[in-house]
Design a protein around this motif. Structure first.
Motif, PDB file in Angstrom:
ATOM      1  N   SER B   9      36.338  22.837  29.767  1.00 19.13           N
ATOM      2  CA  SER B   9      35.732  24.177  29.669  1.00 19.13           C
ATOM      3  C   SER B   9      35.457  24.863  30.951  1.00 19.13           C
ATOM      4  N   PHE B  10      35.399  23.989  32.047  1.00 22.25           N
ATOM      5  CA  PHE B  10      35.158  24.494  33.459  1.00 22.25           C
ATOM      6  C   PHE B  10      36.416  25.283  33.839  1.00 22.25           C
ATOM      7  N   HIS B  11      37.700  24.924  33.402  1.00 27.72           N
ATOM      8  CA  HIS B  11      38.919  25.735  33.763  1.00 27.72           C
ATOM      9  C   HIS B  11      38.798  26.951  32.880  1.00 27.72           C
ATOM     10  N   LEU B  12      38.561  26.858  31.974  1.00 30.39           N
ATOM     11  CA  LEU B  12      38.515  27.928  30.860  1.00 30.39           C
ATOM     12  C   LEU B  12      37.265  29.163  31.497  1.00 30.39           C
ATOM     13  N   ASP B  13      36.237  28.607  32.225  1.00 30.18           N
ATOM     14  CA  ASP B  13      35.352  29.519  32.659  1.00 30.18           C
ATOM     15  C   ASP B  13      35.812  30.067  33.859  1.00 30.18           C
ATOM     16  N   ILE B  14      36.803  29.409  34.803  1.00 29.33           N
ATOM     17  CA  ILE B  14      37.426  30.039  36.014  1.00 29.33           C
ATOM     18  C   ILE B  14      38.135  31.024  35.419  1.00 29.33           C
ATOM     19  N   LEU B  15      39.012  31.021  34.413  1.00 27.85           N
ATOM     20  CA  LEU B  15      39.848  31.971  33.782  1.00 27.85           C
ATOM     21  C   LEU B  15      39.070  33.252  33.228  1.00 27.85           C
ATOM     22  N   LYS B  16      37.829  32.820  32.872  1.00 29.08           N
ATOM     23  CA  LYS B  16      37.037  33.903  32.357  1.00 29.08           C
ATOM     24  C   LYS B  16      36.522  34.938  33.678  1.00 29.08           C
ATOM     25  N   GLU B  17      36.405  34.075  34.747  1.00 25.96           N
ATOM     26  CA  GLU B  17      36.130  34.820  36.051  1.00 25.96           C
ATOM     27  C   GLU B  17      37.118  35.817  36.688  1.00 25.96           C
ATOM     28  N   VAL B  18      38.441  35.051  36.433  1.00 29.56           N
ATOM     29  CA  VAL B  18      39.483  35.952  36.717  1.00 29.56           C
ATOM     30  C   VAL B  18      39.699  37.042  35.914  1.00 29.56           C
ATOM     31  N   GLY B  19      39.387  36.987  34.784  1.00 33.19           N
ATOM     32  CA  GLY B  19      39.613  38.229  33.638  1.00 33.19           C
ATOM     33  C   GLY B  19      38.287  39.145  34.059  1.00 33.19           C
ATOM     34  N   ASN B  20      37.224  38.645  34.379  1.00 40.95           N
ATOM     35  CA  ASN B  20      36.019  39.413  34.754  1.00 40.95           C
ATOM     36  C   ASN B  20      36.505  40.524  35.972  1.00 40.95           C
ATOM     37  N   GLY B  22      39.292  40.996  37.228  1.00 37.07           N
ATOM     38  CA  GLY B  22      40.468  41.970  37.040  1.00 37.07           C
ATOM     39  C   GLY B  22      39.974  43.071  36.206  1.00 37.07           C
ATOM     40  N   ALA B  23      39.488  42.916  35.041  1.00 44.13           N
ATOM     41  CA  ALA B  23      38.725  43.938  34.471  1.00 44.13           C
ATOM     42  C   ALA B  23      37.960  44.992  35.103  1.00 44.13           C
ATOM     43  N   GLY B  24      36.941  44.175  35.686  1.00 46.64           N
ATOM     44  CA  GLY B  24      36.003  45.125  36.246  1.00 46.64           C
ATOM     45  C   GLY B  24      36.539  46.227  36.965  1.00 46.64           C
ATOM     46  N   GLU B 118      51.362  56.202  32.297  1.00 43.81           N
ATOM     47  CA  GLU B 118      50.950  56.044  33.379  1.00 43.81           C
ATOM     48  C   GLU B 118      49.622  55.575  33.364  1.00 43.81           C
ATOM     49  N   ALA B 119      48.615  56.043  32.371  1.00 43.12           N
ATOM     50  CA  ALA B 119      47.213  55.437  32.271  1.00 43.12           C
ATOM     51  C   ALA B 119      47.224  53.874  32.447  1.00 43.12           C
ATOM     52  N   GLY B 120      48.053  53.472  31.491  1.00 41.97           N
ATOM     53  CA  GLY B 120      48.358  51.825  31.415  1.00 41.97           C
ATOM     54  C   GLY B 120      48.787  51.378  32.608  1.00 41.97           C
ATOM     55  N   ASN B 121      49.631  51.961  33.342  1.00 40.28           N
ATOM     56  CA  ASN B 121      50.097  51.251  34.552  1.00 40.28           C
ATOM     57  C   ASN B 121      49.008  51.347  35.599  1.00 40.28           C
ATOM     58  N   ILE B 122      48.129  52.447  35.815  1.00 43.09           N
ATOM     59  CA  ILE B 122      47.108  52.365  36.845  1.00 43.09           C
ATOM     60  C   ILE B 122      46.023  51.375  36.441  1.00 43.09           C
ATOM     61  N   ILE B 123      45.780  51.055  35.085  1.00 46.93           N
ATOM     62  CA  ILE B 123      44.831  50.474  34.582  1.00 46.93           C
ATOM     63  C   ILE B 123      45.036  48.701  34.937  1.00 46.93           C
ATOM     64  N   ALA B 124      46.208  48.620  34.499  1.00 49.33           N
ATOM     65  CA  ALA B 124      46.875  47.158  34.420  1.00 49.33           C
ATOM     66  C   ALA B 124      47.089  46.982  35.909  1.00 49.33           C
ATOM     67  N   GLY B 125      47.508  48.062  36.868  1.00 48.76           N
ATOM     68  CA  GLY B 125      47.730  47.613  37.940  1.00 48.76           C
ATOM     69  C   GLY B 125      46.710  47.184  38.797  1.00 48.76           C
ATOM     70  N   SER B 126      45.511  47.806  38.389  1.00 45.78           N
ATOM     71  CA  SER B 126      44.403  47.426  39.490  1.00 45.78           C
ATOM     72  C   SER B 126      43.850  46.226  39.063  1.00 45.78           C
ATOM     73  N   TYR B 127      44.017  45.909  37.777  1.00 46.88           N
ATOM     74  CA  TYR B 127      43.818  44.478  37.168  1.00 46.88           C
ATOM     75  C   TYR B 127      44.529  43.419  37.980  1.00 46.88           C
ATOM     76  N   LEU B 128      45.922  43.535  37.967  1.00 48.69           N
ATOM     77  CA  LEU B 128      46.754  42.758  38.787  1.00 48.69           C
ATOM     78  C   LEU B 128      46.451  42.606  40.218  1.00 48.69           C
ATOM     79  N   SER B 129      46.054  43.489  40.977  1.00 48.46           N
ATOM     80  CA  SER B 129      45.927  43.499  42.183  1.00 48.46           C
ATOM     81  C   SER B 129      44.670  42.914  42.566  1.00 48.46           C
ATOM     82  N   SER B 130      43.705  43.062  42.036  1.00 49.37           N
ATOM     83  CA  SER B 130      42.390  42.115  41.935  1.00 49.37           C
ATOM     84  C   SER B 130      42.901  40.686  41.803  1.00 49.37           C
ATOM     85  N   LEU B 131      43.668  40.427  40.795  1.00 51.36           N
ATOM     86  CA  LEU B 131      44.154  38.988  40.552  1.00 51.36           C
ATOM     87  C   LEU B 131      44.860  38.396  41.598  1.00 51.36           C
TER      88      LEU B 131
END
Lengths: 151, 213
Positions: B9-20, B22-24, B118-131
């Protein structure tokens, strides 16, 4: 992978690059459907393999099951649908072409097993929901743009 | 890889933080794009089988507008940004105006499609660059592609790499909410991050919590 006898229907929703393969014995009104995700079981990286996913393993297994349920080995015919390319990319690697590759692999396997392909609705770039009626041997296909049609 | 055996569950929590993280960043990008406040819910991380994954957006036949990016580099994977079709309409109206966006119930004008892409590109791109910043991994997005179709048909495409290694996916899923609208009109978007099987090892290693084998 499912088997249905009339009056049951058999259905799979939201097919994209996957191919829905229906094998049926029209006289006995028995049918089965496989949901092929990948063309070849050699693509797998785990053992034991899930035979239901690959064209070269799912179709023989489906045929075997259908015969177990009473279908005549030489009576079985096929209808297939699916194998879309959902996203268009400039360039694009081989994995992007998995829809068309699935269709090719399914046809090759049907040919190898001497199963006659009587109808198909494959390719394009649309998702499909399909439903087969073993009583009438009709495969109805639903897409979001074209509504429902029958092959 | 057997996710259930190797992951704590620790690993899953870390992935949650990655998502957090990125999505932020993605929410900020979206909010700048639309010039209104966008909030995100706490991400969920789930190990799901392939049939269950589409339930997260309302079932395999739910029509969604989806931007797909292939993640290339150190930790390959697939990423989707999905909007239910009604909300995609709203978003395209917000971006290019009522008349240019309108056509029929499902069909979008050419311009609406490229605006969504283009909106998807900007949004997904910012997720990915923070990752990439967070993990120090070299990850780059492929050019985006857009499809408006059944969720099942779209998502299965992103599961291909995973399907070679099993029948389960780890889904890092975040929901966005447009807070400026009435509750009934809220824009709800879904992010799906689907790392390829080998990428988990690299992500955890990069974050200093290697997987036990």
């Amino acid at each position: 992978m499912n088997i249905a006898k009339a009056p049951q229907l058999i259905r799979t929703t939201g097919l994209g690059s996957c191919v829905g393969v229906v094998l049926f014995d029209e006289r006995k009104q028995i049918s089965g459907m496989a949901h092929v995700m990948l063309p070849n079981s050699e693509l797998t990286r785990v053992k034991p393999i899930n035979k239901a996913k690959y064209a070269d393993t799912a179709i023989p297994l489906l045929l075997e099951n259908l015969i177990k349920w009473g279908a005549g080995a030489h009576e079985v015919k096929a209808k297939i649908a699916g194998g879309s390319q959902m996203f268009q990319f400039a360039g694009g690697n081989e994995m992007m072409r998995v829809g068309p590759r699935n269709v090719e692999a399914v046809k090759k396997e049907l040919d190898r097993l001497h199963i006659r392909l009587v109808a198909e609705d494959t390719g394009g770039n649309k998702g499909r929901t399909i439903e087969f009626n073993p009583q009438t041997a009709e495969l109805s296909i639903k897409t979001i743009d074209m509504g429902i049609y029958v092959i | 890889m057997n996710f259930e055996q190797n992951f704590t569950s620790f690993h899953l929590d870390i992935l949650k933080e990655v998502g957090n993280i990125g999505a932020g960043n993605a929410a900020t990008a979206m909010s700048q794009l639309l010039n209104k406040p966008i909030e995100m819910k706490v991400p969920s991380v789930k190990i799901v089988n392939f049939e269950e994954i589409t339930e997260l957006v309302g079932g395999p036949e739910t029509v969604v507008s989806s931007v797909f990016l292939r993640i290339e580099g150190d930790a390959p994977g697939s990423m989707f940004f999905m909007l239910p079709v009604k909300q995609a309409k709203r978003l395209s109206r917000d971006l290019i105006g009522e008349e240019l966006a309108a056509r029929s119930e499902h069909a979008f004008s050419e311009l609406a499609i490229s605006a969504l892409q283009e909106a998807g590109n900007i949004i997904a791109g910012s997720y990915l660059s923070s990752l990439a910043d967070f993990t120090k991994l070299n990850v780059e997005p492929s050019p985006p592609a857009l499809s408006i179709d059944m969720a099942g048909a779209i998502l299965s495409f992103g599961l291909l790499e995973l399907s070679r290694a099993g029948d389960h996916a780890i889904v890092i899923n975040t929901t966005f909410i447009d807070q400026s609208e009435h509750l009934a009109h809220e824009i709800q978007g879904y992010f799906f991050l689907l790392p390829d099987p080998d990428s988990f090892k690299k992500i955890f290693q990069a974050l200093g919590v290697p997987l036990d084998e």
